[in-house]
Design an enzyme around this catalytic site. Structure first.
Site, PDB file in Angstrom:
ATOM      1  N   TYR A 133      -9.307 109.619  63.897  1.00  0.00           N
ATOM      2  CA  TYR A 133      -8.563 108.355  63.884  1.00  0.00           C
ATOM      3  C   TYR A 133      -8.804 107.687  62.525  1.00  0.00           C
ATOM      4  O   TYR A 133      -9.230 106.540  62.427  1.00  0.00           O
ATOM      5  CB  TYR A 133      -9.001 107.428  65.020  1.00  0.00           C
ATOM      6  CG  TYR A 133      -9.057 108.082  66.386  1.00  0.00           C
ATOM      7  CD1 TYR A 133      -7.915 108.176  67.184  1.00  0.00           C
ATOM      8  CD2 TYR A 133     -10.250 108.596  66.880  1.00  0.00           C
ATOM      9  CE1 TYR A 133      -7.969 108.766  68.449  1.00  0.00           C
ATOM     10  CE2 TYR A 133     -10.317 109.181  68.132  1.00  0.00           C
ATOM     11  CZ  TYR A 133      -9.185 109.263  68.909  1.00  0.00           C
ATOM     12  OH  TYR A 133      -9.244 109.857  70.166  1.00  0.00           O
ATOM     13  N   CYS A 135     -13.970  98.530  68.699  1.00  0.00           N
ATOM     14  CA  CYS A 135     -13.558  97.128  68.771  1.00  0.00           C
ATOM     15  C   CYS A 135     -13.563  96.634  70.207  1.00  0.00           C
ATOM     16  O   CYS A 135     -13.189  95.481  70.456  1.00  0.00           O
ATOM     17  CB  CYS A 135     -12.169  96.945  68.154  1.00  0.00           C
ATOM     18  SG  CYS A 135     -10.881  97.951  68.919  1.00  0.00           S
ATOM     19  N   CYS A 150      -9.513  72.910  66.048  1.00  0.00           N
ATOM     20  CA  CYS A 150      -8.050  73.056  66.012  1.00  0.00           C
ATOM     21  C   CYS A 150      -7.419  72.323  67.191  1.00  0.00           C
ATOM     22  O   CYS A 150      -7.868  72.452  68.327  1.00  0.00           O
ATOM     23  CB  CYS A 150      -7.678  74.538  66.049  1.00  0.00           C
ATOM     24  SG  CYS A 150      -5.892  74.842  66.085  1.00  0.00           S
TER      25      CYS A 150
END
Length: 429
Positions: free
Chosen positions: A261, A380, A72
């Site tokens: 959660y 995460c 990119c």
């Protein structure tokens, strides 16, 4: 110092998408470098005497064999990708290094404490690390041009295309138009190929309901959620994580499971299928919209209960930030919130999928008190996982399994699913 270009010998990769170097003994976190390289880097944050500096590579003097030409042209300019300059297999090895380092440094684990060789697995459907992101929020600058923000900055970098965006997001052609009245543009491509474009703030209060399909472990799930609600951005991630959780927990008919959660009920739905009508699933979520969708998604499972509220509140854990706003009490007299009667005091299984900051020591303590035979922790952030694993060890749970997934190629992010099990104690003679 800020703006100065310095020559650095680059050391190990660190958590956060950078590598560590030293300048006259001072730590420098360098972006877009690789271990073993010698680079010229421009200092972007920090001053002499501070604990560390931040810098960006401007020239590579001695390149790593793992360095590649970024696909990119915005790589190193916008803040979206940390690792486009790294060969894809090496990206995963660097993430593996970070996970292990966090578990050792913050989790207190030695090599023998790790359940098996830890590798970072590609998510099914990923070939070259591009074209996977099905949810992109484009910022809009003062001239109405959409783009992405620079690293650690509010500045918008206008662009014509994001290479990690999925085909549907790209074909929405958000970047080919001007958006003079928008702050940001949210684009979502669902598993059914539907593309939803939300203009903010104009459409902020008019959420659109979408349906995501998940096929995993002989399960076929259709889950409703808001187009801007939380969902995994990699199209293969949701099914991959469900399969990992079910394989680790091995739910049995008649068992009781708690999903903390829980979002719109991804794991709760899978658990309800496995524990059957004689089992029980209790899902806890604080976001009101997600709770509404979870109740709809679990409606056919009479053995499932969705409880709205913060996990810490419902477990009877005090909110420290709330306590700081109130007049100080005498030691030992801090009032604890009442534990919710809707949450069981014991269970067989727990799924713990906290936000990036982790569950925290007090929530982990209450989870351990449930006495589950197995806890699946979906994380995460490897640092938050490591801290919580250390707390679980204090309360008698050991790391019994660990899988890592490259659900965010070209970035430093890595998803982990950890299995925590009670430490067996020898019986007395």
């Amino acid at each position: 110092m800020i703006g100065e270009v310095v020559e650095l010998d680059v050391g190990a990769v660190a958590h956060g998408g950078h590598c560590v170097a030293r300048l006259d003994g001072q730590v420098v976190f360098v972006r877009h470098a690789l271990p073993g390289e010698r680079v010229l880097a421009r200092v972007t944050e920090g001053e002499p005497g501070r604990s560390f500096l931040r810098a960006h590579v401007v020239e590579v003097l001695r390149a790593s064999p793992q360095r590649v030409e970024p696909p990119c042209r915005y790589a190193g300019v916008c803040g979206g990708c940390d690792f486009q300059h790294v060969a894809l297999p090496e990206q995963r090895r660097l993430k593996q290094t970070v996970v292990l380092e966090q578990l050792r440094r913050l989790g207190g684990l030695e090599r023998e404490d790790l359940p098996n060789e830890v590798v970072v697995e590609p998510v099914p459907g990923d070939r070259d690390g591009l074209g996977w992101r099905t949810r992109v929020e484009f910022a809009v600058d003062g001239d109405g041009r959409p783009g992405l923000r620079r690293h650690r900055s509010h500045e918008v970098v206008p662009l014509d295309r994001c290479l990690i965006a999925s085909r549907g997001v790209t074909e929405a052609d958000v970047t080919g138009r001007s958006w003079p009245d928008a702050d940001s543009i949210d684009v979502t491509e669902t598993s059914h190929g539907e593309v939803v474009v939300t203009v903010l703030p104009a459409q902020a209060e008019r959420e659109r309901r979408i349906v995501e399909h998940v096929s995993a472990e002989e399960l076929e799930l259709d889950l409703a959620l808001d187009a801007r609600g939380f969902w995994q951005v990699h199209p293969g991630a949701a099914a991959t994580f469900v399969e990992a959780v079910l394989q680790m927990l091995e739910p049995r008919p008649g068992e009781r499971a708690v999903d903390l959660y829980s979002g719109v009920g991804l794991f709760a739905c899978a658990l309800a299928e496995r524990v059957g009508p004689l089992g029980q699933v209790v899902a806890v979520e604080s976001d009101r919209a997600a709770v509404g969708h979870a109740r709809s998604n679990l409606a056919e499972h009479r053995q499932a209960l969705v409880v709205e509220g913060r996990v810490d509140d419902l477990l009877g854990v005090p909110r420290h930030e709330r306590a700081r706003r109130r007049p100080r009490r005498a030691p030992g007299r801090r009032r604890r919130p009442a534990r919710s009667p809707l949450l069981p005091h014991t269970c067989d299984l727990v799924v713990l999928d906290p936000p990036r900051i982790g569950a925290g020591a007090e929530v982990v303590r209450e989870v351990a008190r449930l006495g589950a035979r197995a806890v699946a922790y979906v994380a995460c952030d490897p640092a938050a996982l490591a801290r919580d694993v250390a707390t679980f060890r204090e309360f008698g749970y050991a790391l019994a399994g660990l899988r890592c997934f490259d659900a965010f190629p070209m970035t430093h992010h890595v998803e982990t699913v950890a299995l925590l099990a009670p430490v067996s104690r020898p019986t007395a003679d």
